[in-house]
Scaffold this motif. Structure first.
Motif, PDB file in Angstrom:
ATOM      1  N   ARG A 120      22.222   5.533 -10.748  1.00  0.00           N
ATOM      2  CA  ARG A 120      23.156   5.877  -9.673  1.00  0.00           C
ATOM      3  C   ARG A 120      23.213   7.382  -9.429  1.00  0.00           C
ATOM      4  O   ARG A 120      23.513   7.836  -8.316  1.00  0.00           O
ATOM      5  CB  ARG A 120      24.546   5.336 -10.019  1.00  0.00           C
ATOM      6  N   HIS A 121      22.899   8.155 -10.457  1.00  0.00           N
ATOM      7  CA  HIS A 121      22.941   9.612 -10.332  1.00  0.00           C
ATOM      8  C   HIS A 121      21.616  10.220  -9.890  1.00  0.00           C
ATOM      9  O   HIS A 121      21.509  11.440  -9.734  1.00  0.00           O
ATOM     10  CB  HIS A 121      23.389  10.241 -11.658  1.00  0.00           C
TER      11      HIS A 121
ATOM     12  N   THR B  52      19.068  10.834  -6.929  1.00  0.00           N
ATOM     13  CA  THR B  52      19.230  10.876  -5.476  1.00  0.00           C
ATOM     14  C   THR B  52      17.902  11.006  -4.746  1.00  0.00           C
ATOM     15  O   THR B  52      16.922  11.524  -5.287  1.00  0.00           O
ATOM     16  CB  THR B  52      20.127  12.060  -5.061  1.00  0.00           C
ATOM     17  N   ASP B  53      17.904  10.527  -3.520  1.00  0.00           N
ATOM     18  CA  ASP B  53      16.809  10.838  -2.604  1.00  0.00           C
ATOM     19  C   ASP B  53      16.906  12.331  -2.327  1.00  0.00           C
ATOM     20  O   ASP B  53      17.954  12.828  -1.913  1.00  0.00           O
ATOM     21  CB  ASP B  53      16.986  10.036  -1.312  1.00  0.00           C
TER      22      ASP B  53
ATOM     23  N   ASP C   5      20.149  13.349  -0.300  1.00  0.00           N
ATOM     24  CA  ASP C   5      21.199  13.600  -1.291  1.00  0.00           C
ATOM     25  C   ASP C   5      22.116  12.388  -1.427  1.00  0.00           C
ATOM     26  O   ASP C   5      23.341  12.514  -1.506  1.00  0.00           O
ATOM     27  CB  ASP C   5      22.009  14.855  -0.947  1.00  0.00           C
ATOM     28  N   GLU C   6      21.523  11.206  -1.423  1.00  0.00           N
ATOM     29  CA  GLU C   6      22.263   9.974  -1.636  1.00  0.00           C
ATOM     30  C   GLU C   6      21.616   9.204  -2.771  1.00  0.00           C
ATOM     31  O   GLU C   6      20.405   9.280  -2.995  1.00  0.00           O
ATOM     32  CB  GLU C   6      22.285   9.119  -0.365  1.00  0.00           C
ATOM     33  N   SER C   7      22.416   8.453  -3.488  1.00  0.00           N
ATOM     34  CA  SER C   7      21.944   7.716  -4.652  1.00  0.00           C
ATOM     35  C   SER C   7      20.880   6.690  -4.276  1.00  0.00           C
ATOM     36  O   SER C   7      21.017   5.978  -3.272  1.00  0.00           O
ATOM     37  CB  SER C   7      23.131   7.006  -5.314  1.00  0.00           C
TER      38      SER C   7
ATOM     39  N   GLU D  20      22.581   3.325  -4.146  1.00  0.00           N
ATOM     40  CA  GLU D  20      23.412   3.111  -2.965  1.00  0.00           C
ATOM     41  C   GLU D  20      22.552   2.887  -1.722  1.00  0.00           C
ATOM     42  O   GLU D  20      22.933   2.139  -0.814  1.00  0.00           O
ATOM     43  CB  GLU D  20      24.337   4.311  -2.743  1.00  0.00           C
TER      44      GLU D  20
ATOM     45  N   ALA E 154      21.487  20.142  -0.513  1.00  0.00           N
ATOM     46  CA  ALA E 154      22.493  19.238  -1.070  1.00  0.00           C
ATOM     47  C   ALA E 154      23.736  20.021  -1.480  1.00  0.00           C
ATOM     48  O   ALA E 154      24.871  19.575  -1.255  1.00  0.00           O
ATOM     49  CB  ALA E 154      21.925  18.488  -2.266  1.00  0.00           C
TER      50      ALA E 154
ATOM     51  N   ARG F  43      27.558  19.405  -0.027  1.00  0.00           N
ATOM     52  CA  ARG F  43      28.673  19.105  -0.925  1.00  0.00           C
ATOM     53  C   ARG F  43      29.742  20.186  -0.836  1.00  0.00           C
ATOM     54  O   ARG F  43      30.943  19.903  -0.924  1.00  0.00           O
ATOM     55  CB  ARG F  43      28.163  18.944  -2.354  1.00  0.00           C
TER      56      ARG F  43
ATOM     57  N   GLN G 282      34.832   9.067  -2.959  1.00  0.00           N
ATOM     58  CA  GLN G 282      33.970  10.036  -3.632  1.00  0.00           C
ATOM     59  C   GLN G 282      34.792  11.149  -4.272  1.00  0.00           C
ATOM     60  O   GLN G 282      35.739  11.662  -3.668  1.00  0.00           O
ATOM     61  CB  GLN G 282      32.984  10.685  -2.648  1.00  0.00           C
TER      62      GLN G 282
ATOM     63  N   ARG H  15      31.068  15.961  -7.498  1.00  0.00           N
ATOM     64  CA  ARG H  15      29.769  16.043  -6.814  1.00  0.00           C
ATOM     65  C   ARG H  15      29.365  17.492  -6.573  1.00  0.00           C
ATOM     66  O   ARG H  15      28.201  17.857  -6.734  1.00  0.00           O
ATOM     67  CB  ARG H  15      29.837  15.287  -5.487  1.00  0.00           C
TER      68      ARG H  15
END
Length: 250
Positions: free
Chosen positions: A20-21, A23-24, A28-30, A33, A130, A134, A170, A175
Motif C-alpha cells: 500500500r505504501h 506508489t506509481d 503518487d498513488e498507491s 489503490e 509528489a 502533498r 487521508q 503523507r
C-alpha cells in the motif's frame, strides 16, 4: 514453514500494507489503490509471490520497472520473508522487467542500450512533484483551518508532527512527512515547510505559492483519472479480485 490460519492472515495483511505504501511514481498513488496489484501469495517457505498489471500494454518501461523494484524492496524488508518474486503481466517489456527484477539487476543492466538515462534522476524528479502535491494539500488545509502564513513559515517539524490534519480519510501530515526529507534535513527544529530548492517559504505571498503548487497536481490528477479509465477498459474491474486466502496451503 506452515503457519496457522490467523497467523497467515496476519502475514498477508502485513504484505498488503507494505504494498500500500508503494506508489506509481508519476501519479503518487498507491499501487494497491490503483488496482495494479492482482495477486499476493505466501508459499510454504515464506517466499512471497506478487503479480501486477498496468493500464496499457505500452506503459513506460522505466515506471513499470521502478514499481516492480519498489514492491520487491518493500516486501523484502519484512523480517520473516525469505524471498520475493514480482511478476508484471501483459506488458510489452514484461519479459525484460521480470527477468531484471528476479536477477536483482538495475534498469540499465536489464535494458542495456535501450535504457535512456539514469532512473535515480527520474525517481527524484517525481519524488519532488509528489512532495509538491502533498505540501499543497497540507498547506491548503492548514490555511482553511485559520493558520496564518506567518505561523506556517516558522512552524517546525516537531510542531507539525503533533497536528492531525485529515481530508477524505487521508492523513495529510503523515503523507507530507513521508516526502519531506527529499528537500532538506528533518531534525525536530527544522522548518516544516521548504521549497523544492530547500529554501524557507516567505510569509508574504504564501497563498500565491500554494496556488502555484495546485497547478502541479492538476496534471497528475488528470493522468490518474486516465489510468483508471484505461485500466477499467482493459480489464474486468467489476468482478472482485480473488479473496486473500485465510489458510496457508499445505
Amino acid at each position: 514453514m506452515t503457519v496457522g490460519g490467523r497467523q497467515y492472515e496476519g502475514r498477508m495483511s502485513e504484505i498488503w500494507d507494505r504494498l500500500r505504501h508503494v506508489t506509481d511514481p508519476e501519479l503518487d498513488e498507491s499501487v494497491t489503490e490503483l488496482g495494479f496489484v492482482t495477486t499476493v501469495e505466501v508459499d510454504a517457505v515464506d517466499h512471497v509471490h506478487i503479480q501486477f498489471r498496468l493500464p496499457t500494454y505500452w506503459c513506460a518501461a522505466n515506471f513499470a520497472f521502478m514499481m516492480a523494484d519498489d514492491m520487491r524492496a518493500a516486501v523484502s524488508a519484512v523480517s520473516w520473508v525469505s524471498g520475493v518474486s514480482v511478476v508484471l503481466g501483459e506488458h510489452m517489456y514484461a519479459d525484460k522487467i521480470n527477468r531484471g527484477i528476479s536477477q536483482g539487476q538495475s534498469f540499465q543492466e536489464a535494458f542495456g542500450s535501450e535504457a535512456n538515462g539514469d532512473l535515480s534522476e527520474v525517481r527524484r524528479t517525481f519524488l519532488l512533484k509528489a512532495f509538491q502535491r502533498r505540501q499543497e494539500a497540507l498547506l491548503s488545509q492548514l490555511l482553511a483551518r485559520g493558520y496564518r502564513p506567518e505561523q506556517l513559515v516558522v512552524m517546525s517539524l516537531a510542531e507539525l508532527e503533533v497536528l492531525l490534519v485529515e481530508r477524505q480519510g487521508q492523513d495529510l501530515v503523515g503523507r507530507y512527512l513521508e516526502r519531506r526529507e527529499i528537500v532538506g534535513p528533518c531534525s525536530p527544529d527544522a522548518p516544516a515547510f521548504l521549497s523544492v530548492e530547500g529554501w524557507r517559504l516567505p510569509a508574504d505571498g504564501l497563498e500565491a505559492y500554494v496556488r502555484g503548487l495546485r497547478r502541479v497536481g492538476v496534471n497528475a490528477e488528470f493522468n490518474g483519472a486516465l489510468c483508471r479509465g484505461l485500466l477499467s477498459v482493459r480489464f474486468d474491474m467489476t468482478t472482485p479480485l480473488p479473496e486473500r486466502p485465510k489458510m496457508n496451503p499445505s
